[in-house]
Design an enzyme around this catalytic site. Structure first.
Site, mmCIF file in Angstrom:
data_model
loop_
_atom_site.group_PDB
_atom_site.id
_atom_site.type_symbol
_atom_site.label_atom_id
_atom_site.label_comp_id
_atom_site.label_asym_id
_atom_site.label_seq_id
_atom_site.Cartn_x
_atom_site.Cartn_y
_atom_site.Cartn_z
ATOM 1 N N SER A 45 -6.012 3.819 4.058
ATOM 2 C CA SER A 45 -5.450 2.923 3.041
ATOM 3 C C SER A 45 -6.562 2.199 2.283
ATOM 4 O O SER A 45 -6.531 0.983 2.115
ATOM 5 C CB SER A 45 -4.491 1.912 3.672
ATOM 6 O OG SER A 45 -3.643 1.352 2.693
ATOM 7 N N LYS A 101 0.094 3.715 -2.826
ATOM 8 C CA LYS A 101 -0.932 4.764 -2.811
ATOM 9 C C LYS A 101 -0.305 6.161 -2.814
ATOM 10 O O LYS A 101 -0.958 7.131 -3.217
ATOM 11 C CB LYS A 101 -1.855 4.581 -1.620
ATOM 12 C CG LYS A 101 -2.724 3.327 -1.702
ATOM 13 C CD LYS A 101 -3.646 3.205 -0.512
ATOM 14 C CE LYS A 101 -4.583 2.019 -0.644
ATOM 15 N NZ LYS A 101 -3.913 0.719 -0.504
ATOM 16 N N SER A 114 0.791 -1.235 0.000
ATOM 17 C CA SER A 114 0.000 0.000 0.000
ATOM 18 C C SER A 114 0.822 1.283 0.000
ATOM 19 O O SER A 114 0.238 2.365 -0.109
ATOM 20 C CB SER A 114 -0.950 0.005 1.196
ATOM 21 O OG SER A 114 -2.102 -0.758 0.909
#
Length: 469
Positions: free
Chosen positions: A303, A129, A126
């Site tokens: 997230s 991102k 993640s």
């Protein structure tokens, strides 16, 4: 397979979070995440025109703990030898596995203080991102919004819901706050449609999701990912980030039809199908999403994979590419290349959920450095979306920055990344002398999730503890 965790965003929810931890899905309770989404408030830190702010300034804007110390006015500069010495011990932790990549920079000067395999492609999880956030902020103004329309269908009594890629459009009933702050509401859309129709009954709702193309799941997504608590198929029309109802834990198996059903219910009941809007259909109603900077902060703080994927497709639309996984990845790559950030050719989605994602580790710290500079000040919501260690978002958890690493609580603002075999973190920190540093670490052959996350925390805490001269 472990998947990215989501956490609450305010200290007021800490007690609730602890109570709900035992009923978690991958460690996070449904009620806990719902409360986190509902309580989110954007920070919206102003863009600087001179030197970047310290972590303390960002924390202050986020109502951070009052004990947070502020960086010194002219703190001493760490040395590369000092940083290497501080990291030597934590880097030897076997819980990091055999593949660790990372960088450390002085934020004020941009001087590289540490580099380990930063040009190697690694699985970002993640932390990817960060790249999606930077790309969408590069092509949209912070105040831009995405619209959802209802147009008249080809047949009497038929209306068409035209999805415009608003991930947080809310199906919450009238009188109930939406799950995501600032979200547009299906009930408002339905009210405008009823007014435009002057009492004509709606018998059929058609959902047009043609703004997005290609498959709804990315290469490298596990079949258990869609639907799950952390992901759904990606469609142009959806409600509550791919859920059937605002308070659902597991997301919808058919998010486009879920959006159509929400509109049909708000209009008093109608059948729902997928289809296309007529080219000359009159607009009966329209609503607009929260501003782009708010969507970015919501995506970053918890997230949220679905919001990330929708925003990546918006980058594709803005750059005239197909709004598919492949088109979005190419769009993000091209936009960041224009900003001097090379992410390579290994990204396949916008969230980092795919096990096939690969990027050079240098892209993470490079994105953060760019967001600190005046030249790319429009990226500032990326920073205010980072979680604060021990305080909110994905850095508020029972095992994060605890024990010896607790010294870093309130001193670090970062984005985490967790998949099976992957633990990473990239962000900003203030060292013992008050110097602002930019860091990124990715361990993508980690033997276990929990201990490897603690090992990454210890790397970061070593920099907080160190003057590194």
């Amino acid at each position: 397979m472990a998947r990215p965790n989501t956490k609450p965003v305010t200290l007021a929810l800490l007690v609730l979070a602890l109570l709900l931890a035992g009923v978690g899905y991958f460690g996070v309770g449904a009620g806990r995440q719902f409360a986190a989404d509902r309580s989110f408030r954007p920070v919206r830190v102003p863009s600087p025109t001179a030197a970047p702010p310290g972590v303390a300034a960002l924390l202050s804007a986020a109502s951070a703990p009052p004990t947070q110390s502020r960086p010194a006015a002219n703190p001493p500069v760490p040395t590369a030898a000092g940083v290497a010495a501080a990291l030597a011990g934590p880097l030897g932790d076997p819980e990091l596995g055999s593949s660790v990549a990372g960088q450390v920079f002085d934020a004020r000067t941009g001087a590289l203080l540490f580099d380990r395999r930063s040009q190697d492609s690694v699985a970002p999880a993640s932390t990817a991102k960060l790249l999606t956030a930077a790309a969408v902020l590069s092509v949209y103004a912070p105040t831009d919004r995405f619209s959802t329309r209802v147009v008249a269908g080809a047949e009497p009594g038929t209306v068409v819901l035209v999805g415009g890629g608003d991930p947080t459009l809310s199906a919450a009933p009238a009188g109930q706050a939406p799950r995501y702050a600032g979200a547009a509401r299906i009930t408002d859309l339905a009210s405008r449609v009823r007014t435009a129709l002057h009492g004509v009954e709606v018998q059929q709702v058609v959902v047009d999701g043609s703004a997005f193309t290609g498959p709804g799941a990315a290469p490298g997504w596990d079949p258990v990912d869609t639907p799950s608590a952390y992901a759904s198929l990606i469609t142009a029309a959806m409600v509550d980030a791919g859920r059937d109802r605002a308070d659902d834990e597991i997301r919808s198996a058919e998010p486009d039809l879920a959006a159509g059903n929400a509109l049909a219910d708000a209009l008093g009941g109608a059948s729902v199908s997928l289809g296309s809007a007529p080219p000359d259909g009159a607009v009966l109603g329209q609503v607009h999403s929260a501003p782009v900077d708010v969507l970015v902060e919501q995506m970053m703080r918890s997230s949220d994979n679905v919001i990330a994927e929708v925003l990546a497709r918006q980058v594709a639309i803005a750059t005239h590419r197909p709004a598919s996984f492949a088109g979005a990845a190419e769009a993000v790559r091209a936009v960041l290349a224009d900003a001097g950030i090379d992410i390579g050719t290994g990204m396949v989605d916008g969230s980092g959920l795919s096990v096939q994602d690969r990027i050079p580790a240098a892209a993470l710290a490079g994105t953060l450095l760019a967001s600190l500079g005046a030249e790319h000040s429009r990226l500032r919501p990326l920073l205010s979306g980072l979680s604060i260690a021990g305080w909110d978002g994905t850095l508020l958890d029972e095992d994060r920055f605890s024990g010896p690493a607790a010294i870093a609580a309130g001193m670090v603002r970062a984005k985490t990344g967790t998949l099976t075999g992957v633990s990473g973190m990239a962000g900003l920190l203030t060292d013992a002398d008050g110097r602002l540093l930019v860091f990124s670490f990715v361990a993508d052959q980690a033997p276990s999730e929990g201990p490897s996350r603690i090992a990454v925390d210890n790397l970061v805490a070593a920099l907080v503890r160190c003057g590194c001269r």
